[in-house]
Design a protein around this motif. Structure first.
Motif, mmCIF file in Angstrom:
data_model
loop_
_atom_site.group_PDB
_atom_site.id
_atom_site.type_symbol
_atom_site.label_atom_id
_atom_site.label_comp_id
_atom_site.label_asym_id
_atom_site.label_seq_id
_atom_site.Cartn_x
_atom_site.Cartn_y
_atom_site.Cartn_z
ATOM 1 N N ILE A 1 32.073 40.902 27.156
ATOM 2 C CA ILE A 1 32.356 40.673 28.570
ATOM 3 C C ILE A 1 31.344 41.392 29.459
ATOM 4 O O ILE A 1 30.661 40.758 30.262
ATOM 5 N N ALA B 1 30.341 36.486 33.119
ATOM 6 C CA ALA B 1 31.666 37.119 33.193
ATOM 7 C C ALA B 1 31.650 38.362 34.084
ATOM 8 O O ALA B 1 32.480 39.261 33.949
ATOM 9 N N THR C 1 43.945 33.275 28.084
ATOM 10 C CA THR C 1 43.008 33.614 29.156
ATOM 11 C C THR C 1 41.599 33.661 28.569
ATOM 12 O O THR C 1 41.390 34.244 27.499
ATOM 13 N N ILE D 1 34.837 39.696 35.662
ATOM 14 C CA ILE D 1 35.940 40.171 34.817
ATOM 15 C C ILE D 1 35.884 41.693 34.727
ATOM 16 O O ILE D 1 34.837 42.266 34.401
ATOM 17 N N ILE E 1 41.956 44.708 30.909
ATOM 18 C CA ILE E 1 42.410 44.008 29.698
ATOM 19 C C ILE E 1 43.125 45.001 28.793
ATOM 20 O O ILE E 1 42.550 46.019 28.394
ATOM 21 N N TYR F 1 37.749 34.921 28.740
ATOM 22 C CA TYR F 1 36.877 35.939 29.313
ATOM 23 C C TYR F 1 35.401 35.644 29.063
ATOM 24 O O TYR F 1 34.559 36.527 29.148
ATOM 25 N N GLY G 1 37.947 33.619 33.319
ATOM 26 C CA GLY G 1 38.924 34.336 34.139
ATOM 27 C C GLY G 1 40.226 33.590 34.318
ATOM 28 O O GLY G 1 41.205 34.172 34.775
#
Ligand code: NI
Ligand code: MN
Length: 226
Positions: A26, A32, A4, A35, A40, A6, A221
């Motif tokens: 992030i 981002a 994934t 996000i 996470i 980010y 994402g």
């Protein structure tokens, strides 16, 4: 293996039921904004060097999840000073065996200082060996002949390489790196986040294709399976 993106140089790799987060930047990244850092949940956080655009969310995520930070001595001591007790310090050339596979630290040609200017140890890359696939995460680096050692040391199935130029390798240098690494599949990172590292994504992908190689650019994402 699930990957994934980010944004910038931050990826979550899921392998052998473990989640490994690389270089979290992030919350300060305008690309981002969608996000949610709270969502996470890594088991490990690997940090390639001390620059802000690689460690920004590391302490927050480590405190919230108790993920183990793996980095150089200086970055681990910085984390410890900031209340983190779950860490494993290493340095270039060293390898450790973990529950998802092996982590080997390799050279990166770059610099490494914390946002306040203090010394962040040497910048690094990671070679990850697992029962599923092996891969190389370059961190921030110039093209270097040291990458030939990685190609001789271990068959890597794919590499995370910086392609934004200015602070790191360019797209053209990353194509040369694939020859050094004996690995034709690249996931691009460290591009478009700032004006200084803007690239033409379609042109980059075409350059790789013309060289008989593959450049994968993941939307921020999104998750891919390799
Ligand atoms: Ni850097
Ligand atoms: Mn950087």
């Amino acid at each position: 293996m699930r990957i994934t993106y980010y944004g910038h140089s931050c990826f979550l790799v899921e392998v052998n039921h473990k989640k490994i987060l690389f270089d979290p930047f992030i919350s300060p990244n305008p690309l981002a904004k969608h996000i949610n850092v709270n969502s996470i949940n890594p088991d490990y956080i690997l940090l390639s060097h001390a620059h802000e655009d690689h460690i920004a969310d590391a302490l927050f995520i480590a405190k919230k999840t108790n993920a183990k930070i793996i980095s150089n001595w200086e970055i681990c001591m910085w984390a410890n000073k900031n209340g983190i007790t779950n860490f494993h310090p290493m340095n270039i050339g060293g390898k450790i065996k973990l529950d998802f596979g092996n982590v080997k630290i390799v050279n990166a040609i770059h610099s490494s200082s914390f946002p306040d200017g203090t010394y962040g140890g040497n910048p690094m890359g990671f070679v990850i060996e697992t029962s599923d696939k092996n891969f190389y995460y370059a961190g921030d680096t110039a093209l270097t002949e040291d990458m030939k050692l990685i190609g001789d040391y271990r068959q890597v199935d794919f590499s995370f390489l910086p392609i934004g130029d200015n602070f790191t390798m360019s797209v053209d240098n990353a194509i040369i790196a694939t020859d050094f690494l004996k690995c034709n599949k690249v996931i691009g990172m460290h591009y478009n986040t700032f004006d200084l590292i803007k690239i033409d994504e379609q042109e980059a992908i075409q350059k790789f294709t013309r060289s008989g190689k593959e450049l994968i650019l993941i939307s921020i994402g999104n998750t891919i399976e390799l």
